[in-house]
Design a protein around this motif. Structure first.
Motif, short mmCIF file in Angstrom:
data_model
loop_
_atom_site.label_atom_id
_atom_site.label_comp_id
_atom_site.label_asym_id
_atom_site.label_seq_id
_atom_site.Cartn_x
_atom_site.Cartn_y
_atom_site.Cartn_z
N GLU A 26 0.81 -1.22 0.00
CA GLU A 26 0.00 0.00 0.00
C GLU A 26 0.84 1.26 0.00
O GLU A 26 0.40 2.29 -0.50
CB GLU A 26 -0.93 0.01 1.23
N ARG A 27 2.05 1.22 0.54
CA ARG A 27 2.86 2.42 0.69
C ARG A 27 4.26 2.21 0.14
O ARG A 27 5.26 2.48 0.78
CB ARG A 27 2.91 2.85 2.15
N VAL A 28 4.29 1.75 -1.10
CA VAL A 28 5.56 1.55 -1.77
C VAL A 28 6.23 2.91 -1.96
O VAL A 28 5.61 3.88 -2.36
CB VAL A 28 5.35 0.86 -3.13
N GLY A 29 7.51 3.00 -1.68
CA GLY A 29 8.25 4.25 -1.86
C GLY A 29 8.27 5.13 -0.64
O GLY A 29 8.94 6.16 -0.64
N VAL A 30 7.54 4.75 0.43
CA VAL A 30 7.56 5.53 1.66
C VAL A 30 8.66 4.98 2.56
O VAL A 30 8.64 3.81 2.93
CB VAL A 30 6.21 5.47 2.39
N THR A 31 9.65 5.83 2.88
CA THR A 31 10.73 5.40 3.77
C THR A 31 10.21 5.30 5.19
O THR A 31 9.69 6.25 5.74
CB THR A 31 11.89 6.41 3.72
N LYS A 32 10.33 4.12 5.78
CA LYS A 32 9.82 3.90 7.13
C LYS A 32 10.90 4.24 8.15
O LYS A 32 11.78 3.44 8.44
CB LYS A 32 9.35 2.46 7.29
N LEU A 33 10.84 5.46 8.66
CA LEU A 33 11.82 5.92 9.63
C LEU A 33 11.16 6.22 10.95
O LEU A 33 9.97 6.54 11.01
CB LEU A 33 12.49 7.20 9.13
N SER A 34 11.95 6.15 12.02
CA SER A 34 11.46 6.58 13.33
C SER A 34 12.64 7.10 14.13
O SER A 34 13.80 6.82 13.81
CB SER A 34 10.78 5.42 14.07
N SER A 35 12.35 7.86 15.16
CA SER A 35 13.40 8.41 16.01
C SER A 35 12.84 8.67 17.39
O SER A 35 11.66 9.01 17.53
CB SER A 35 13.94 9.72 15.41
N ALA A 36 13.68 8.52 18.41
CA ALA A 36 13.32 9.04 19.72
C ALA A 36 13.15 10.54 19.59
O ALA A 36 13.84 11.19 18.81
CB ALA A 36 14.41 8.71 20.73
N PHE A 37 12.20 11.11 20.36
CA PHE A 37 11.86 12.51 20.12
C PHE A 37 11.25 13.13 21.37
O PHE A 37 10.42 12.50 22.03
CB PHE A 37 10.86 12.60 18.96
N VAL A 38 11.71 14.35 21.72
CA VAL A 38 11.12 15.10 22.81
C VAL A 38 10.56 16.41 22.25
O VAL A 38 11.33 17.25 21.78
CB VAL A 38 12.16 15.44 23.90
N PRO A 39 9.24 16.59 22.23
CA PRO A 39 8.68 17.86 21.75
C PRO A 39 9.25 19.03 22.56
O PRO A 39 9.35 18.95 23.79
CB PRO A 39 7.18 17.70 22.00
N SER A 40 9.64 20.10 21.87
CA SER A 40 10.26 21.21 22.58
C SER A 40 9.92 22.55 21.94
O SER A 40 9.44 22.62 20.80
CB SER A 40 11.79 21.04 22.61
N LEU A 41 10.22 23.62 22.68
CA LEU A 41 10.04 24.99 22.20
C LEU A 41 11.33 25.57 21.64
O LEU A 41 11.40 26.76 21.34
CB LEU A 41 9.56 25.89 23.35
N VAL A 42 12.36 24.73 21.49
CA VAL A 42 13.63 25.21 20.96
C VAL A 42 13.43 25.66 19.51
O VAL A 42 13.04 24.87 18.66
CB VAL A 42 14.70 24.11 21.03
N PRO A 43 13.70 26.93 19.20
CA PRO A 43 13.45 27.42 17.85
C PRO A 43 14.55 27.01 16.88
O PRO A 43 15.70 26.82 17.25
CB PRO A 43 13.42 28.94 18.03
N VAL A 44 14.16 26.88 15.61
CA VAL A 44 15.14 26.69 14.54
C VAL A 44 15.67 28.08 14.16
O VAL A 44 14.87 28.96 13.84
CB VAL A 44 14.51 26.01 13.32
N PRO A 45 16.96 28.32 14.21
CA PRO A 45 17.47 29.65 13.86
C PRO A 45 17.04 30.09 12.47
O PRO A 45 17.09 29.32 11.52
CB PRO A 45 18.99 29.47 13.93
N LYS A 46 16.56 31.33 12.37
CA LYS A 46 16.18 31.94 11.11
C LYS A 46 15.23 31.05 10.32
O LYS A 46 15.58 30.46 9.30
CB LYS A 46 17.41 32.28 10.27
N GLN A 47 14.02 30.96 10.81
CA GLN A 47 12.98 30.14 10.20
C GLN A 47 12.81 30.49 8.74
O GLN A 47 12.69 31.64 8.35
CB GLN A 47 11.65 30.34 10.93
N GLU A 48 12.78 29.45 7.90
CA GLU A 48 12.63 29.65 6.46
C GLU A 48 11.20 29.46 6.00
O GLU A 48 10.68 30.20 5.20
CB GLU A 48 13.54 28.67 5.70
N GLU A 49 10.54 28.42 6.49
CA GLU A 49 9.18 28.14 6.09
C GLU A 49 8.57 27.17 7.08
O GLU A 49 9.26 26.51 7.82
CB GLU A 49 9.13 27.56 4.67
N THR A 50 7.25 27.04 7.08
CA THR A 50 6.60 26.08 7.96
C THR A 50 6.67 24.69 7.37
O THR A 50 6.77 24.52 6.16
CB THR A 50 5.11 26.45 8.18
#
Length: 394
Positions: free
Chosen positions: A364-388
């Motif tokens: 059903e999802r051929v071509g979709v790379t199945k990735l995962s990562s440990a992750f902590v949601p945070s308010l740390v900003p990305v310097p000089k935001q380019e786009e959403t």
């Protein structure tokens, strides 16, 4: 005419308000910025941002479709979804920021391959311009300088000529510069077995020695900008274990308690062992000790090689603060031709399935790379935001 009545938030002592907001999830805090100037100033304050980050609980983020992502809260086992960049090839997490390589292996031309830093919950996304074209042979690290935690840096091995050139990119200055690689030229890292902890980067690596291979943990200190061999992996006889180039589950590297490393590995016999180190920050000699071991019921946890051997990012290890080991993996069931993604818990000699996060047909999802990562949601900003992230079409 402005109201003379003070807002309810202005009636609260600032210290009490801060203590309340520190316990609110990031997804809600991001919306609170528009409440008033006082709240926005507090939520943008660097001290508050890192206090909130240090109190937040780790979970998983995983790709579910071309530009759809699933967040798994390992405290509540709740699931949420968000949109993000497509064609993600790899992810490294640090402080709620994800370093993402973008482009499909062997399909996208070199000029289409990109590197970006993304904060999923703030919707901030920034492409990193290369000093030279990115390739699929590159290996990356992501961390920060301990003198200034918000000084995030990217490490890149330029692999066109092997590990012969290493460079660093600082997000603040936005410049690449070369670093000494004298302790790194003779080893090769497993791209999928890398992690960032306390601002430093760690890889499972290998080195050729007289027609044999040595496996060890290699690290990079982003503060001193030096490489170091942290320790060997804890296997006395490598032939008893599933290692790269062999069928089975390759070792999974993770953190433990913020100052120790952990490793999940599977013997050829099927037994799964979890190892942890002593304190890698304060102790001069780093060594391993057995944390737990279990021989799983393969009807419950199907880590068989027919599916996982070439999909090393489909198994993720995480330590819960209750000392339980959480494991996320995807597996296929030959009986109903479906792919299942689930969270398991390892402890007390058994493996328990906790929650199924996804189910879909094999093709059903051929071509979709199945990735995962440990992750902590945070308010740390990305310097000089380019786009959403919602508008990203990478």
């Amino acid at each position: 005419m402005a109201s003379s009545n003070p807002s309810w938030s202005s009636l609260l002592p600032l210290e009490l308000l801060e203590n309340i907001l520190l316990r609110i999830p990031v997804e809600s805090l991001a919306r609170f910025k528009s409440t008033c100037k006082e709240w926005r100033a507090l939520l943008d304050d660097k001290i508050f941002i890192y206090k909130h980050l240090d109190l937040s609980h780790e979970g998983f983020i995983r790709v579910t479709d071309h530009n759809s992502y699933q967040i798994i809260n390992l405290e509540t086992l709740s699931l949420s979804s968000l949109q993000g960049p497509s064609k993600i090839g790899s992810m490294i997490h640090c402080d709620g920021l994800l370093l993402c390589s973008i482009g499909r292996r062997c399909i996208e031309p070199i000029k289409e391959r990109k590197l970006a830093v993304w904060n999923p919950f703030l919707g901030q996304f920034k492409r990193i311009k290369p000093s030279s074209s990115y390739t699929w042979f590159d290996i990356y690290g992501f961390g920060y300088d301990n003198v200034s935690r918000d000084n995030y840096k990217i490490l890149r091995f330029k692999r066109e000529k092997g590990c012969e050139e290493v460079e660093i990119y600082e997000l603040k200055s936005q410049f690449w510069r070369s670093v000494d690689y004298s302790l790194a030229y003779s080893w090769c890292a497993w791209k999928s077995q890398a992690m960032s902890m306390n601002g430093n980067m760690y890889w499972i690596a290998e080195r050729e020695n007289d027609n044999s291979k040595t496996y060890f943990i290699q690290s990079f200190d982003f503060s001193k900008e030096v490489f170091k061999e942290t320790c060997c992996i804890p296997f006395i006889n490598h032939n008893d274990w599933q290692l790269p180039g062999r069928s089975g589950l390759s070792p999974r590297l993770s953190g433990f308690g913020g100052d120790r490393l952990s490793l999940l590995a599977q013997q050829r016999s099927g037994e799964i062992q979890v190892w942890v180190t002593n304190n890698i920050v304060t102790d001069e000699v780093v060594s391993w000790s057995m944390y737990c071991n279990v021989t799983p019921d393969f009807r419950i946890l199907a880590l068989h090689p027919t599916y996982l051997i070439h999909h090393t990012d489909r198994v993720k290890l995480w330590f819960h603060h209750t000392d339980r080991v959480k494991l996320w993996c995807s597996e296929k069931d030959d009986r109903d031709e479906c792919i299942y993604a689930s969270v398991y818990e390892i402890g007390e000699g058994e493996v328990k399935k906790q929650v199924e996060t996804e189910r879909h047909g094999w093709y059903e999802r051929v071509g979709v790379t199945k990735l995962s990562s440990a992750f902590v949601p945070s308010l740390v900003p990305v310097p000089k935001q380019e786009e959403t992230s919602e508008g990203c079409s990478c």
